[in-house]
Scaffold this motif. Structure first.
Motif, PDB file in Angstrom:
ATOM      1  N   ASP A 113      35.631  52.955  37.004  1.00 13.48           N
ATOM      2  CA  ASP A 113      35.278  52.313  35.735  1.00 13.48           C
ATOM      3  C   ASP A 113      36.033  51.001  35.564  1.00 13.48           C
ATOM      4  O   ASP A 113      35.476  50.009  35.093  1.00 13.48           O
ATOM      5  CB  ASP A 113      35.625  53.231  34.550  1.00 13.48           C
ATOM      6  CG  ASP A 113      34.621  54.358  34.408  1.00 13.48           C
ATOM      7  OD1 ASP A 113      33.596  54.333  35.119  1.00 13.48           O
ATOM      8  OD2 ASP A 113      34.868  55.255  33.586  1.00 13.48           O
ATOM      9  N   LEU A 114      37.317  51.001  35.934  1.00  9.26           N
ATOM     10  CA  LEU A 114      38.126  49.790  35.783  1.00  9.26           C
ATOM     11  C   LEU A 114      37.592  48.683  36.687  1.00  9.26           C
ATOM     12  O   LEU A 114      37.441  47.530  36.264  1.00  9.26           O
ATOM     13  CB  LEU A 114      39.595  50.091  36.107  1.00  9.26           C
ATOM     14  CG  LEU A 114      40.536  48.882  36.069  1.00  9.26           C
ATOM     15  CD1 LEU A 114      40.497  48.192  34.718  1.00  9.26           C
ATOM     16  CD2 LEU A 114      41.968  49.316  36.399  1.00  9.26           C
ATOM     17  N   ALA A 169      34.383  47.319  35.289  1.00  9.63           N
ATOM     18  CA  ALA A 169      34.591  46.492  34.096  1.00  9.63           C
ATOM     19  C   ALA A 169      35.161  45.133  34.476  1.00  9.63           C
ATOM     20  O   ALA A 169      34.790  44.108  33.885  1.00  9.63           O
ATOM     21  CB  ALA A 169      35.522  47.204  33.109  1.00  9.63           C
ATOM     22  N   ALA A 212      44.540  45.115  27.636  1.00 17.03           N
ATOM     23  CA  ALA A 212      43.672  45.993  26.842  1.00 17.03           C
ATOM     24  C   ALA A 212      43.824  45.682  25.352  1.00 17.03           C
ATOM     25  O   ALA A 212      42.841  45.573  24.610  1.00 17.03           O
ATOM     26  CB  ALA A 212      44.011  47.459  27.123  1.00 17.03           C
ATOM     27  N   LEU A 242      42.344  42.184  24.439  1.00 17.37           N
ATOM     28  CA  LEU A 242      40.882  42.230  24.372  1.00 17.37           C
ATOM     29  C   LEU A 242      40.437  42.829  23.043  1.00 17.37           C
ATOM     30  O   LEU A 242      39.559  42.297  22.356  1.00 17.37           O
ATOM     31  CB  LEU A 242      40.337  43.065  25.531  1.00 17.37           C
ATOM     32  CG  LEU A 242      40.365  42.403  26.909  1.00 17.37           C
ATOM     33  CD1 LEU A 242      40.248  43.456  28.000  1.00 17.37           C
ATOM     34  CD2 LEU A 242      39.234  41.389  27.032  1.00 17.37           C
ATOM     35  N   THR A 243      41.045  43.953  22.681  1.00 19.67           N
ATOM     36  CA  THR A 243      40.657  44.639  21.446  1.00 19.67           C
ATOM     37  C   THR A 243      40.904  43.747  20.230  1.00 19.67           C
ATOM     38  O   THR A 243      40.058  43.617  19.340  1.00 19.67           O
ATOM     39  CB  THR A 243      41.454  45.951  21.319  1.00 19.67           C
ATOM     40  OG1 THR A 243      41.247  46.712  22.510  1.00 19.67           O
ATOM     41  CG2 THR A 243      40.992  46.757  20.120  1.00 19.67           C
ATOM     42  N   VAL A 279      38.425  40.642  20.164  1.00 23.07           N
ATOM     43  CA  VAL A 279      37.073  41.022  19.760  1.00 23.07           C
ATOM     44  C   VAL A 279      37.032  41.310  18.259  1.00 23.07           C
ATOM     45  O   VAL A 279      36.075  40.965  17.564  1.00 23.07           O
ATOM     46  CB  VAL A 279      36.583  42.238  20.577  1.00 23.07           C
ATOM     47  CG1 VAL A 279      35.339  42.832  19.954  1.00 23.07           C
ATOM     48  CG2 VAL A 279      36.325  41.820  22.017  1.00 23.07           C
ATOM     49  N   ARG A 287      30.802  40.710  24.239  1.00 15.73           N
ATOM     50  CA  ARG A 287      31.875  41.460  23.574  1.00 15.73           C
ATOM     51  C   ARG A 287      31.858  42.932  23.972  1.00 15.73           C
ATOM     52  O   ARG A 287      32.881  43.600  23.958  1.00 15.73           O
ATOM     53  CB  ARG A 287      31.780  41.295  22.059  1.00 15.73           C
ATOM     54  CG  ARG A 287      32.088  39.840  21.653  1.00 15.73           C
ATOM     55  CD  ARG A 287      32.340  39.676  20.151  1.00 15.73           C
ATOM     56  NE  ARG A 287      32.695  38.289  19.886  1.00 15.73           N
ATOM     57  CZ  ARG A 287      33.555  37.900  18.943  1.00 15.73           C
ATOM     58  NH1 ARG A 287      34.116  38.795  18.147  1.00 15.73           N
ATOM     59  NH2 ARG A 287      33.844  36.632  18.785  1.00 15.73           N
ATOM     60  N   SER A 347      31.356  44.013  27.017  1.00  8.56           N
ATOM     61  CA  SER A 347      32.152  44.102  28.236  1.00  8.56           C
ATOM     62  C   SER A 347      33.643  44.015  27.934  1.00  8.56           C
ATOM     63  O   SER A 347      34.450  44.673  28.601  1.00  8.56           O
ATOM     64  CB  SER A 347      31.777  42.984  29.211  1.00  8.56           C
ATOM     65  OG  SER A 347      30.531  43.244  29.806  1.00  8.56           O
ATOM     66  N   ALA A 348      34.002  43.218  26.937  1.00  9.39           N
ATOM     67  CA  ALA A 348      35.409  43.110  26.563  1.00  9.39           C
ATOM     68  C   ALA A 348      35.930  44.452  26.055  1.00  9.39           C
ATOM     69  O   ALA A 348      37.010  44.905  26.444  1.00  9.39           O
ATOM     70  CB  ALA A 348      35.592  42.026  25.499  1.00  9.39           C
ATOM     71  N   ARG A 349      35.128  45.108  25.194  1.00  9.50           N
ATOM     72  CA  ARG A 349      35.535  46.423  24.688  1.00  9.50           C
ATOM     73  C   ARG A 349      35.627  47.434  25.818  1.00  9.50           C
ATOM     74  O   ARG A 349      36.547  48.254  25.892  1.00  9.50           O
ATOM     75  CB  ARG A 349      34.538  46.918  23.636  1.00  9.50           C
ATOM     76  CG  ARG A 349      34.637  46.192  22.312  1.00  9.50           C
ATOM     77  CD  ARG A 349      33.746  46.831  21.248  1.00  9.50           C
ATOM     78  NE  ARG A 349      33.470  45.855  20.203  1.00  9.50           N
ATOM     79  CZ  ARG A 349      32.388  45.079  20.185  1.00  9.50           C
ATOM     80  NH1 ARG A 349      31.437  45.204  21.103  1.00  9.50           N
ATOM     81  NH2 ARG A 349      32.230  44.197  19.213  1.00  9.50           N
ATOM     82  N   ARG A 350      34.636  47.366  26.732  1.00 10.20           N
ATOM     83  CA  ARG A 350      34.600  48.312  27.845  1.00 10.20           C
ATOM     84  C   ARG A 350      35.804  48.103  28.773  1.00 10.20           C
ATOM     85  O   ARG A 350      36.416  49.066  29.232  1.00 10.20           O
ATOM     86  CB  ARG A 350      33.299  48.080  28.628  1.00 10.20           C
ATOM     87  CG  ARG A 350      32.894  49.245  29.480  1.00 10.20           C
ATOM     88  CD  ARG A 350      31.584  48.920  30.201  1.00 10.20           C
ATOM     89  NE  ARG A 350      31.711  49.257  31.589  1.00 10.20           N
ATOM     90  CZ  ARG A 350      30.886  48.846  32.543  1.00 10.20           C
ATOM     91  NH1 ARG A 350      29.873  48.059  32.253  1.00 10.20           N
ATOM     92  NH2 ARG A 350      31.076  49.213  33.771  1.00 10.20           N
ATOM     93  N   LEU A 351      36.162  46.843  29.023  1.00 11.87           N
ATOM     94  CA  LEU A 351      37.302  46.565  29.877  1.00 11.87           C
ATOM     95  C   LEU A 351      38.594  47.058  29.234  1.00 11.87           C
ATOM     96  O   LEU A 351      39.452  47.639  29.904  1.00 11.87           O
ATOM     97  CB  LEU A 351      37.380  45.061  30.179  1.00 11.87           C
ATOM     98  CG  LEU A 351      38.561  44.581  31.024  1.00 11.87           C
ATOM     99  CD1 LEU A 351      38.642  45.338  32.344  1.00 11.87           C
ATOM    100  CD2 LEU A 351      38.453  43.084  31.277  1.00 11.87           C
ATOM    101  N   ALA A 352      38.730  46.859  27.916  1.00  8.89           N
ATOM    102  CA  ALA A 352      39.930  47.339  27.222  1.00  8.89           C
ATOM    103  C   ALA A 352      40.066  48.854  27.380  1.00  8.89           C
ATOM    104  O   ALA A 352      41.143  49.376  27.673  1.00  8.89           O
ATOM    105  CB  ALA A 352      39.867  46.962  25.741  1.00  8.89           C
ATOM    106  N   ALA A 384      38.646  50.762  29.753  1.00 15.62           N
ATOM    107  CA  ALA A 384      38.857  51.132  31.156  1.00 15.62           C
ATOM    108  C   ALA A 384      40.312  50.927  31.562  1.00 15.62           C
ATOM    109  O   ALA A 384      40.882  51.735  32.302  1.00 15.62           O
ATOM    110  CB  ALA A 384      37.926  50.312  32.058  1.00 15.62           C
ATOM    111  N   LEU A 385      40.921  49.835  31.070  1.00 15.33           N
ATOM    112  CA  LEU A 385      42.325  49.575  31.380  1.00 15.33           C
ATOM    113  C   LEU A 385      43.205  50.686  30.815  1.00 15.33           C
ATOM    114  O   LEU A 385      44.077  51.223  31.500  1.00 15.33           O
ATOM    115  CB  LEU A 385      42.749  48.230  30.777  1.00 15.33           C
ATOM    116  CG  LEU A 385      42.252  46.976  31.508  1.00 15.33           C
ATOM    117  CD1 LEU A 385      42.334  45.770  30.599  1.00 15.33           C
ATOM    118  CD2 LEU A 385      43.062  46.733  32.770  1.00 15.33           C
ATOM    119  N   THR A 386      42.951  51.037  29.546  1.00 13.65           N
ATOM    120  CA  THR A 386      43.763  52.064  28.900  1.00 13.65           C
ATOM    121  C   THR A 386      43.623  53.401  29.625  1.00 13.65           C
ATOM    122  O   THR A 386      44.616  54.094  29.899  1.00 13.65           O
ATOM    123  CB  THR A 386      43.336  52.206  27.426  1.00 13.65           C
ATOM    124  OG1 THR A 386      43.414  50.917  26.807  1.00 13.65           O
ATOM    125  CG2 THR A 386      44.228  53.173  26.691  1.00 13.65           C
TER     126      THR A 386
END
Lengths: 195, 195
Positions: free
Chosen positions: A8-9, A12, A43, A46-47, A50, B36, B38-43, B45-47
């Motif tokens: 997933d990472l 993304a 992370a 990004l949050t 957004v 946006r 993808s930005a949420r998804r990346l955040a 996925a990182l976490t």
């Protein structure tokens, strides 16, 4: 490898512009192996971005407020409006230190191949902004590639039809360039616009 | 531009390997303007990845479990242990379909200039893993640049002193290459190792 959290990472990260599979793998391995703090920080950034960033009601750039700091600055010349494609272009002009007017950020440019037409680049908001009765001159500072030129052409037509003075950044030989390495189109423009 | 949420995002993206200021700006503007989700998804996925991914107790690669799926696979030949630098290298060997043994992933290589010495690349865990009484042959598959070769040399010395059989991937002309474009060192190895 069938490790869903890792896959997933990598997926993304691949969605970032300019990042392919190998770069995404390298980024993911680097973050997990050497820099988990940076991963947590990214992370969170990004949050936050957004959630907080929106568009300036006047110039359309990214801002956390209703109107950005540049548009609110009473020192700037409200009679000049410079149209750029991105906040990065605006930042480059600001670094040059030779412009004291206001901006309008298109957040894009005409790109028929990517399905970006005239309606998608904020022509209507620009016409409304430029028609506030204060703006005298609109300076088109979109790029000098094919798409930037097409954008400038389309915007120029629309702005002139409203009676506004429209100018374009000068084309010519870049500072520090040797003439023999400058392309022919640039030389032709530099000759035609000599002063 | 003095927009802290945007500046934080650009700073955090710059910490990714291979990403400079201009790339980070482009990524941030792209995510905020066009993607946006993808930005949420990346955040997320990182976490998730930081919270879940750890190292396999046997081969040291990234896994969500205690031991990774490859090490748990009873079909693999436990007498062969292939030493690679990264999970990406392991994946490349797996794609070749010509190796059925197990792996040990160093998660790095000797790099004196970056302060990575012998103690930092998991020599002790490798010696313990290779000395389990089942492994007969250790195949060194680190890279063929200066750092990968130095890593293979150091590991080979340590493994041979424990009485293990140590081999190295063959050097030679890549499949599909024209001889005239192959470098001299590779040609010399290809001649010496001809069969």
């Amino acid at each position: 490898m069938a490790e869903p959290a890792l896959d997933d990472l990598i997926d993304a990260l691949r969605r970032l512009p300019g990042v392919g599979l190998k770069s995404a793998q390298r980024m993911a391995f680097h973050l997990l192996q050497h820099d988990r703090d940076s991963a947590r920080r990214l992370a969170q950034a990004l949050t936050q971005a957004v959630a907080r960033m929106r568009h300036c009601a006047r110039c359309h750039t990214f801002t956390e407020g209703e109107v950005c700091a540049t548009c609110l600055d009473p020192q700037r010349d409200a009679q000049q409006l410079c149209v750029v494609e991105t906040p990065a272009d605006q930042a480059a002009l600001e670094r040059s230190g030779s412009y004291k007017g206001l901006y309008f950020v298109l957040m894009g440019r005409l790109s028929p191949l990517d399905g970006v037409g005239v309606g998608d680049i904020g022509v209507a908001p620009l016409l409304e902004r430029a028609g506030d009765g204060v703006v005298h001159e609109v300076i088109l500072a979109t790029g000098f590639g094919a798409e930037g030129e097409a954008t400038a052409h389309a915007l120029g037509e629309a702005l002139r039809s409203r009676g506004l003075t429209v100018t374009r950044l000068a084309r010519g030989v870049p500072v520090g360039s040797e003439l023999e390495f400058v392309d022919l189109g640039t030389l032709a423009h530099a000759l035609a616009d000599r002063r």
